[in-house]
Design a protein around this motif. Structure first.
Motif, PDB file in Angstrom:
ATOM      1  N   MET A   1       0.832  -1.207   0.000  1.00  0.00           N
ATOM      2  CA  MET A   1       0.000   0.000   0.000  1.00  0.00           C
ATOM      3  C   MET A   1       0.870   1.261   0.000  1.00  0.00           C
ATOM      4  SD  MET A   1      -3.029  -0.811  -0.396  1.00  0.00           S
ATOM      5  CE  MET A   1      -3.832  -2.393  -0.468  1.00  0.00           C
TER       6      MET A   1
ATOM      7  N   VAL B   1      -1.499   5.275   5.665  1.00  0.00           N
ATOM      8  CA  VAL B   1      -0.874   4.356   4.703  1.00  0.00           C
ATOM      9  C   VAL B   1       0.626   4.625   4.635  1.00  0.00           C
ATOM     10  CG1 VAL B   1      -0.705   3.718   2.266  1.00  0.00           C
ATOM     11  CG2 VAL B   1      -2.946   4.012   3.333  1.00  0.00           C
TER      12      VAL B   1
ATOM     13  N   TYR C   1      -0.594  -3.374   4.294  1.00  0.00           N
ATOM     14  CA  TYR C   1      -0.609  -2.117   5.042  1.00  0.00           C
ATOM     15  C   TYR C   1       0.489  -2.136   6.106  1.00  0.00           C
ATOM     16  CZ  TYR C   1      -5.225  -0.882   3.227  1.00  0.00           C
ATOM     17  OH  TYR C   1      -6.272  -0.548   2.420  1.00  0.00           O
TER      18      TYR C   1
END
Ligand code: GTP
Ligand code: K
Ligand code: MG
Length: 440
Positions: A140, A215, A266
């Motif tokens: 991510m 993120v 993530y």
């Protein structure tokens, strides 16, 4: 010669030894240096396999040489890349040879990117995106960074800045004709209607900033609870290594520890903290103070309690989500009145997969859309809110003259311009480029 006119070079690939090392050279003497090293200039952007020699004729290595004449290069200047064998002595010999050319010196941190910015090859958001792309450790983070580095966000901001400029131009035209009757009032209506739309686009975008920052920097998940609840055992189990000391003595952990996890792409930063209780012991009290401060800054709190004990659900200064975890499920009595979001055992591993899923679900709830064209730095967020504030001021100051409202629109556009670096950002550049490694 001025530093900016000098030719710079650096090892642009990773640490040595390695199979291949890439040395990048940029600046007015770059092609001259290549010619001296291999005896001729290869055609632009085509690899040539050549023996590389010092000027005394000694063989340095054999390698691939590529030239990129400016302005069609990374920095916009004449550039070259030399691929040699990735040995420490090979690379230092080549760097030493480059040092001996006129006005050639080792590049500073981020200096290639800085020149690319100064020569208009990249804007500030793209440069930041490139730094993030190089630093990205999770999928991510990579997707967010490539969105920035490839100019997606810049296009958005420049499009908005253009609309603001156009609106101002139309308003100023209206001012110029203010005494004449033949100016259609509908022009002004159209302008303000578009600015109203821009306000909502900006607000939606700004609302994504919190997720963008999560993120990029990782979700901050803090493990909290009373002594011996099993906090350190949990961080060790999730990290799959002995990060924290575990004993059966209450008050073992004092410092705040953290590990970085990758949960379905993530980045998650997990914190272990001191057990919370009343105590007179000075070191433990300091540990508890730090624990509470870490909880207050958390995105998500995992509140642990041994099964049968009630898990704390309110923490001072924290208003986010708390997940309650009943611990030591492997030795717990089956019947208990206390209620938890999840039962876990760090020893048997029970519930740990579900914990992953709960953290992932929390992340997914935070992402309003699938797009990662999001602001991801405090710098972006601050300038976007300034831009929005000025736009709102323009829209809501109908009682003021058009000249004042146009001035607000100018301010709004300026704040957007500072994000991409179209408007004065000199003071920021040193901070931004210090994040880069040498050779980028
Ligand atoms: N049976 C069992 N014992 C556990 C489990 N988790 C932790 N323990 C034990 O509980 C005791 C305390 O564990 P810690 O992980 O040190 O607890 P803590 O919450 O970090 O304690 P403090 O740092 O003192 O606040 C240790 O003896 C652990 O081995 C578990 O899942 N099952
Ligand atoms: K303990
Ligand atoms: Mg502990």
């Amino acid at each position: 010669m001025h530093a900016a006119n000098q030719t710079i070079y650096a090892l642009s690939s990773g640490s040595l030894p390695a199979g291949v090392a890439v040395i990048r050279i940029c600046g007015r003497n770059a092609l001259h240096a290549v010619e001296a090293l291999i005896g001729f200039l290869p055609p632009a952007r085509q690899a040539a396999l050549k023996t590389i020699r010092t000027r005394n004729g000694l063989i340095l290595d054999r390698g691939l040489v590529l030239i990129f004449p400016g302005p069609g290069s990374f920095t916009g200047e004449d550039c070259a890349e030399i691929q040699v064998h990735g040995g420490k002595a090979v690379v230092s010999a080549l760097l030493a040879e480059l040092e001996s050319f006129d006005d050639c010196r080792l590049a500073e941190h981020g200096e290639f990117s800085r020149r690319a910015l100064e020569n208009g090859k990249m804007d500030l958001v793209e440069v930041e995106g490139l730094a993030d792309l190089i630093g990205a450790e999770t999928e991510m983070q990579r997707r967010l960074a490539i969105e920035h580095a490839a100019g997606g966000l810049s296009d958005l901001y420049e499009g908005w800045a253009d609309r603001l400029t156009r609106a101002r131009a139309l308003i100023e035209a209206e001012l110029d004709f203010a005494d004449e009757d033949d100016v259609p009032g509908s022009v002004s209506d159209l302008v303000w209607r578009d600015m109203e739309r821009l306000r909502s686009e900006l607000s939606v975008h700004l609302a994504g900033a919190a997720f963008g920052e999560i993120v990029r920097d990782g979700l901050r998940v803090v493990i909290a609870g009373p002594p011996n609840a099993g906090k350190s055992s949990l961080i060790n189990a999730l990290a799959k290594r002995e990060v924290a000391i575990v004993t059966d003595i209450a008050g073992t952990t004092r410092d705040v520890l953290h590990v970085d996890l990758n949960i379905e792409g993530y980045a998650v930063r997990l914190y272990d903290t001191a057990g919370l209780r009343e105590t007179e012991e000075i070191v433990e009290r300091e540990g508890i103070r730090r624990a509470l401060k870490t909880v207050a800054d958390a995105d998500l709190v995992l509140s642990l309690a041994e099964i049968g004990h009630v898990a704390q659900t309110d923490f001072p200064g924290f208003s986010g989500k708390v997940l309650t975890l009943g611990t030591k499920a492997d030795i717990a009595d089956a019947a208990t009145d206390a209620d938890y979001d999840l039962l876990i055992s760090s020893i048997s591993g029970a519930g740990l997969r579900q914990l992953h899923q709960l953290i992932l679900a929390d992340l997914q709830e935070r992402s309003a859309s699938l797009s990662l064209a999001l602001p991801s730095r405090l710098r972006h967020r601050n300038l976007l809110s300034q831009s929005l504030q000025a736009l709102v001021a323009a829209l809501e100051s109908e009682d003021h003259g058009l000249d004042i409202r146009a001035e607000y629109l100018r301010q709004s556009g300026n704040s957007l311009g500072r994000i991409t670096g179209r408007v004065d950002v000199e003071d920021l550049l040193d901070v931004i480029f210090s994040e880069f490694c040498i050779g980028k």
